[in-house]
Design a protein around this motif. Structure first.
Motif, PDB file in Angstrom:
ATOM      1  N   GLY A 180       0.630  -1.342  -0.166  1.00  0.00           N
ATOM      2  CA  GLY A 180      -0.188   0.588   0.070  1.00  0.00           C
ATOM      3  C   GLY A 180       1.218   1.046  -0.187  1.00  0.00           C
ATOM      4  O   GLY A 180       2.257   1.315   0.533  1.00  0.00           O
TER       5      GLY A 180
ATOM      6  N   THR B 260      -1.741   8.043   0.498  1.00  0.00           N
ATOM      7  CA  THR B 260      -2.301   8.485  -0.259  1.00  0.00           C
ATOM      8  C   THR B 260      -2.748  10.113  -0.115  1.00  0.00           C
ATOM      9  O   THR B 260      -3.000  11.189  -0.796  1.00  0.00           O
ATOM     10  CB  THR B 260      -2.676   8.378  -1.477  1.00  0.00           C
ATOM     11  OG1 THR B 260      -3.967   8.064  -0.504  1.00  0.00           O
ATOM     12  CG2 THR B 260      -2.155   6.670  -2.302  1.00  0.00           C
TER      13      THR B 260
ATOM     14  N   GLU C 128      -4.991   8.261   4.638  1.00  0.00           N
ATOM     15  CA  GLU C 128      -5.633   7.699   3.565  1.00  0.00           C
ATOM     16  C   GLU C 128      -5.128   6.273   3.009  1.00  0.00           C
ATOM     17  O   GLU C 128      -4.054   6.984   2.208  1.00  0.00           O
ATOM     18  CB  GLU C 128      -6.376   9.005   2.533  1.00  0.00           C
ATOM     19  CG  GLU C 128      -6.838   8.255   0.841  1.00  0.00           C
ATOM     20  CD  GLU C 128      -7.558   8.421   0.148  1.00  0.00           C
ATOM     21  OE1 GLU C 128      -8.722   9.133  -0.518  1.00  0.00           O
ATOM     22  OE2 GLU C 128      -6.186   9.281  -0.689  1.00  0.00           O
TER      23      GLU C 128
ATOM     24  N   SER D  54      -3.534   3.759  -0.314  1.00  0.00           N
ATOM     25  CA  SER D  54      -4.297   2.987  -1.288  1.00  0.00           C
ATOM     26  C   SER D  54      -4.082   1.550  -1.515  1.00  0.00           C
ATOM     27  O   SER D  54      -2.996   1.888  -1.183  1.00  0.00           O
ATOM     28  CB  SER D  54      -3.827   3.368  -2.579  1.00  0.00           C
ATOM     29  OG  SER D  54      -5.263   5.220  -2.650  1.00  0.00           O
ATOM     30  N   TYR D  55      -4.488   0.497  -1.618  1.00  0.00           N
ATOM     31  CA  TYR D  55      -3.665  -0.636  -1.997  1.00  0.00           C
ATOM     32  C   TYR D  55      -3.480  -1.585  -2.841  1.00  0.00           C
ATOM     33  O   TYR D  55      -4.676  -0.652  -3.918  1.00  0.00           O
ATOM     34  CB  TYR D  55      -3.750  -1.582  -1.027  1.00  0.00           C
ATOM     35  CG  TYR D  55      -4.009  -1.619   0.890  1.00  0.00           C
ATOM     36  CD1 TYR D  55      -2.750  -1.904   0.846  1.00  0.00           C
ATOM     37  CD2 TYR D  55      -5.308  -0.756   1.132  1.00  0.00           C
ATOM     38  CE1 TYR D  55      -3.000  -1.650   2.415  1.00  0.00           C
ATOM     39  CE2 TYR D  55      -4.982  -0.613   2.422  1.00  0.00           C
ATOM     40  CZ  TYR D  55      -4.033  -1.000   3.122  1.00  0.00           C
ATOM     41  OH  TYR D  55      -3.647  -1.204   4.546  1.00  0.00           O
TER      42      TYR D  55
ATOM     43  N   ASP E 142      -8.227  -1.397  -3.265  1.00  0.00           N
ATOM     44  CA  ASP E 142      -9.259  -0.786  -2.200  1.00  0.00           C
ATOM     45  C   ASP E 142      -8.226   0.257  -1.047  1.00  0.00           C
ATOM     46  O   ASP E 142      -7.017   0.723  -1.946  1.00  0.00           O
ATOM     47  CB  ASP E 142      -8.774  -2.213  -0.917  1.00  0.00           C
ATOM     48  CG  ASP E 142      -9.307  -2.313   0.237  1.00  0.00           C
ATOM     49  OD1 ASP E 142     -10.737  -1.221   0.063  1.00  0.00           O
ATOM     50  OD2 ASP E 142      -9.508  -2.660   1.108  1.00  0.00           O
ATOM     51  N   VAL E 143      -9.198   0.901  -0.993  1.00  0.00           N
ATOM     52  CA  VAL E 143      -9.303   2.218  -0.146  1.00  0.00           C
ATOM     53  C   VAL E 143      -8.828   2.449   0.981  1.00  0.00           C
ATOM     54  O   VAL E 143     -10.400   2.629   1.344  1.00  0.00           O
ATOM     55  CB  VAL E 143      -8.908   3.053  -1.283  1.00  0.00           C
ATOM     56  CG1 VAL E 143      -8.623   4.760  -0.763  1.00  0.00           C
ATOM     57  CG2 VAL E 143      -8.804   3.330  -2.243  1.00  0.00           C
TER      58      VAL E 143
END
Length: 78
Positions: free
Chosen positions: A23, A26, A48, A50-51, A55-56
């Protein structure tokens, strides 16, 4: 990263491994910045993430730091 009077420990662009998933941070969301009606999320500092699987997630800064300290989240680059 600083937002008003708060300095976040990790910055946007920090690469992490979270339970085997890759991840990246972000966003850093200061208390009150998130546009939501859920006060538990709105009035805390958040990351936050993001992967790589799309996914977020929004995670509280304090929770994120605890998971790093426990070794559940590994900082790959900062």
């Amino acid at each position: 990263m600083e937002t008003d009077d708060h300095k976040f420990k990790y910055e946007v662009g920090t690469l992490i491994e979270d339970m085997g998933k890759l991840g990246i941070i972000t966003g850093v969301l200061a208390s009150g910045a998130l546009k939501t009606n859920i006060s538990a999320i709105k009035w805390r500092n958040n990351y936050e993430i993001s992967y790589n699987d799309g996914d977020v997630q929004i995670i509280a800064e304090s929770t994120f730091n605890k998971l790093v300290d426990k070794g559940d989240i590994i900082i790959l680059s900062n």
